[in-house]
Motif scaffolding. Structure first.
Motif, PDB file in Angstrom:
ATOM      1  N   ASP A 210      -6.975  -3.272  -0.074  1.00  0.00           N
ATOM      2  CA  ASP A 210      -7.394  -2.864   1.278  1.00  0.00           C
ATOM      3  C   ASP A 210      -8.665  -2.034   1.259  1.00  0.00           C
ATOM      4  O   ASP A 210      -9.427  -2.040   2.228  1.00  0.00           O
ATOM      5  CB  ASP A 210      -6.297  -2.014   1.954  1.00  0.00           C
ATOM      6  CG  ASP A 210      -5.036  -2.802   2.254  1.00  0.00           C
ATOM      7  OD1 ASP A 210      -5.055  -4.038   2.103  1.00  0.00           O
ATOM      8  OD2 ASP A 210      -4.026  -2.158   2.634  1.00  0.00           O
TER       9      ASP A 210
ATOM     10  N   ASP B  23      -6.225  -0.472  -4.548  1.00  0.00           N
ATOM     11  CA  ASP B  23      -5.656  -1.242  -3.443  1.00  0.00           C
ATOM     12  C   ASP B  23      -6.711  -2.206  -2.917  1.00  0.00           C
ATOM     13  O   ASP B  23      -7.839  -1.790  -2.641  1.00  0.00           O
ATOM     14  CB  ASP B  23      -5.208  -0.284  -2.330  1.00  0.00           C
ATOM     15  CG  ASP B  23      -4.313  -0.959  -1.292  1.00  0.00           C
ATOM     16  OD1 ASP B  23      -4.420  -2.198  -1.112  1.00  0.00           O
ATOM     17  OD2 ASP B  23      -3.508  -0.243  -0.669  1.00  0.00           O
TER      18      ASP B  23
ATOM     19  N   SER C 130       0.830  -1.216   0.000  1.00  0.00           N
ATOM     20  CA  SER C 130       0.000   0.000   0.000  1.00  0.00           C
ATOM     21  C   SER C 130       0.856   1.255   0.000  1.00  0.00           C
ATOM     22  O   SER C 130       0.468   2.283  -0.573  1.00  0.00           O
ATOM     23  CB  SER C 130      -0.921   0.020   1.230  1.00  0.00           C
ATOM     24  OG  SER C 130      -1.813  -1.082   1.182  1.00  0.00           O
TER      25      SER C 130
HETATM   26 MG    MG Z   1      -1.987  -2.790   2.312  1.00  0.00          MG
END
Ligand code: MG
Ligand code: ADP
Length: 603
Positions: free
Chosen positions: A365, A363, A274
């Protein structure tokens, strides 16, 4: 005019606050002109507005690097930082110049024109209760403000910069200080030139981003944009993606070049995936020396795409991703006041492409899993016609081959994207390596099978290669990615009922628009509260453009043209003192418009 601003203020001492208004006007202090443009009506109102200005001939630094538009942006940024550090060092709290971050943005705080240099200040005129503190006001306006102008425009010495470490504060006479400051200014401008040249080079070479070797990507903490200390592992490019550029300044840079197409970043949790993506996100803006991301450069339209459930969507064509909703809703003009994770991510994506994003940064996430992938067993269990979502993994290649939109994707939890990736980069303890071949082997993909893969890959094709996932949906995606239908806001879409000034920034992540609030907290490439102010101004500006015929993208293009011609001042109607405003990207202006719950479209 030079007059007796000082004696006027001293004579006002102890009188009621409203008497301050008589100091409006223009005053000369040697080479410095001070304009008092607006005087606050009471001590609690927003601060008074003043400007300081000197002519080119009086500037204490070489002005040959302040003629080109882009150089002016960098030089203004430098002077802005000089002024800021001067105010900070001398604890001049009544005077506000604005707060610089790690990026160089085009802003109204300091401007350079053909005649000279100008800074726009906000000044809190002092009071005790509601009585004027005249002697203090005289010190601020007739001593501190002209001193600030001297510090910025005559000495231009950035004493707190990396170059000067803990060096001398100010040297009024010495030539050394003078030379140091003009060198620092020159370096600041040259860095900016080099960064823009590298960004142009990316476009010419069909590259999406560049990350220089030695770059420091991690930040000091979650709430600080400063570089991590000595614990940071400096970036090193995988050898296969390493690229060297020599710029016209003679500066040579080596680092990782990410080509257009589909790039997937994998790696164990906490190995820095990230962090790289976030640096790429920020790489659309140039960073100052010492930031660690000076040579992280991303093509300017790159847009971060995430899930954002709860947002409103107005008339988006999300049908490439979502179809046949159980409610029967038409997803070619999808409207909701409360999007789900997957529909919000689809909306964010099509809106980015609508305003011209040529690359997407995603991402895992912050993505909706069902938007991104669907595994084989689930495909077997739920027949396609019962599943409204065509996952992104099936669209990522046609998006590139038919619309020219590249993707950089962080996906550590699934191998689903291996077969659609041109490049797979694995992070191991923050060190990237290219693992494309291995990843393709694992899923049995021949690179030549990737539609739009490079000719070199194609030559290496072997006949017995597996079929690409995208072929399943090739039939419909052909139409879907063909011609985006323009969205046309109604003439009154941006005219809220309220009579007062309609749009106002509320910090970084919110714009008040009439009685409504536009939530921009999820818009991660909005990085400076002054950009949010710029967005509010842009919305007011666009309110005048919409006429039931002009599309959203045409209106944004009109705003861009005006900004290129007039600078950020143009956004504010070229008021003498426009306040503190930074230039937002069209992507972020569109993001605000698209999240406005009052947006209405023609037909
Ligand atoms: Mg990450
Ligand atoms: P991932 O997305 O792979 O789980 P993150 O990018 O969130 O990992 O990084 C995890 C942690 O490692 C963060 O605290 C981040 O600041 C730190 N970190 C990232 N890159 C580096 C680096 N190059 N050197 C040192 N620490 C780093």
């Amino acid at each position: 005019q030079r007059s007796n601003l000082s004696s006027t203020l001293r004579s006002l001492d102890g009188r009621s606050y409203g008497n301050y208004k008589q100091i409006r006007g223009r005053y000369e202090f040697g080479p410095v002109t001070v304009f008092i443009d607006r005087v606050q009506v009471d001590p609690f109102a927003s601060p008074s507005k003043a400007r300081i200005r000197i002519n080119r001939a009086e500037a204490g630094f070489p002005t040959d690097i302040t003629t080109e538009r882009e150089d002016r942006i960098a030089a203004s940024d430098f002077l802005f930082r000089v002024g800021n550090s001067f105010l900070h060092r001398n604890d001049r709290r009544a005077i506000i110049l604005g707060r610089p971050g790690q990026e160089v943005l085009e802003r109204t705080n300091v401007v350079i024109d053909d005649e000279g240099f100008e800074a726009r200040l906000l000044v809190n005129l002092p009071a005790r209760g509601r009585r004027i503190l005249g002697h203090q006001a005289a010190d601020i306006l007739t001593r501190d403000v002209p001193e600030l102008a001297q510090a910025m425009f005559v000495h231009a010495n950035l004493a707190t910069s990396a170059q000067a470490s803990d060096g001398p504060t100010r040297d009024d006479s010495g030539n050394d200080a003078q030379d140091d400051s003009s060198d620092a200014l020159r370096e600041h401008v040259q860095l900016h030139r080099d960064q823009l040249e590298l960004q142009n080079h990316l476009g010419e070479e069909d590259l999406l981003a560049f990350v220089g070797n030695g770059a420091i990507l991690p930040r000091r903490s979650g709430d600080s944009d400063l570089p991590m200390d000595s614990r940071a592992v400096a970036f090193t490019s995988p050898s296969s993606l390493e690229h060297t550029v020599t710029l016209s300044s003679g500066r040579s840079l080596t680092g990782m070049a990410i080509p257009r197409g589909v790039t997937v970043i994998v790696g164990g949790g906490y190995h820095g995936k990230s962090t790289i993506l976030r640096a790429l996100e920020r790489g659309v803006y140039p960073h100052i020396a010492g930031d660690g991301r000076e040579w992280v450069i991303t093509e300017p339209s790159a847009t971060s795409i995430r899930a954002e459930d709860g947002r409103a969507v107005t008339g988006d064509d999300i049908s490439p991703f979502i179809n046949n909703l159980p409610s029967g809703t038409d997803t070619r003009a999808f409207t909701t006041t409360n999007a789900s994770g997957s529909t919000s991510q689809a909306a964010n994506l099509v809106e980015a492409v609508e305003v011209g994003a040529r690359s997407l940064l995603i991402d895992e996430d912050t993505s909706a899993t069902n938007f991104m992938i669907r595994d084989e067993r689930m495909r077997a269990l739920i027949p396609a016609e019962r599943e409204p979502i065509t996952p992104f993994v099936d669209r990522i290649r046609p998006l590139f081959t038919r619309r020219g939109v590249s993707t950089v994707l962080v996906a550590g939890g699934s191998s689903a994207f291996f077969e659609v990736a041109d490049h797979v980069i694995a992070l191991d303890a923050y060190v990237p390596q290219e693992v494309t071949e291995k990843a393709h082997e694992l899923v049995g993909v021949d690179p030549a099978e990737l539609e739009g893969a490079s000719p070199a890959d194609r030559d290496a094709a072997s006949p017995a290669s597996p079929v690409n996932r995208e072929d399943e949906s090739a039939d419909d995606s052909g139409d879907m990615f063909a011609a985006p239908r323009p969205r046309i806001p109604t003439a009154t879409a941006l005219r809220p009922s309220s009579k007062t000034k309609s749009a106002k920034a509320k910090g970084l992540g919110q714009v008040q628009f009439g009685k409504a609030f536009i939530d921009l907290a999820a818009v991660s490439q909005l990085i400076d509260p002054q950009q949010t102010t710029g967005i509010a101004e842009a919305l007011e500006y666009m309110a005048e453009i919409f006429d039931d015929r002009t599309s959203l993208t045409d209106a944004l293009a009109e705003v861009e043209d005006m900004l290129d011609a007039q600078g950020v001042d143009g956004l504010t109607g070229n008021r003498d003192h426009p306040g503190h405003v930074s230039r937002p990207r069209p992507q972020e202006i569109a993001a605000a418009l698209n999240r406005f719950r009052g947006l209405r479209l023609v037909e």
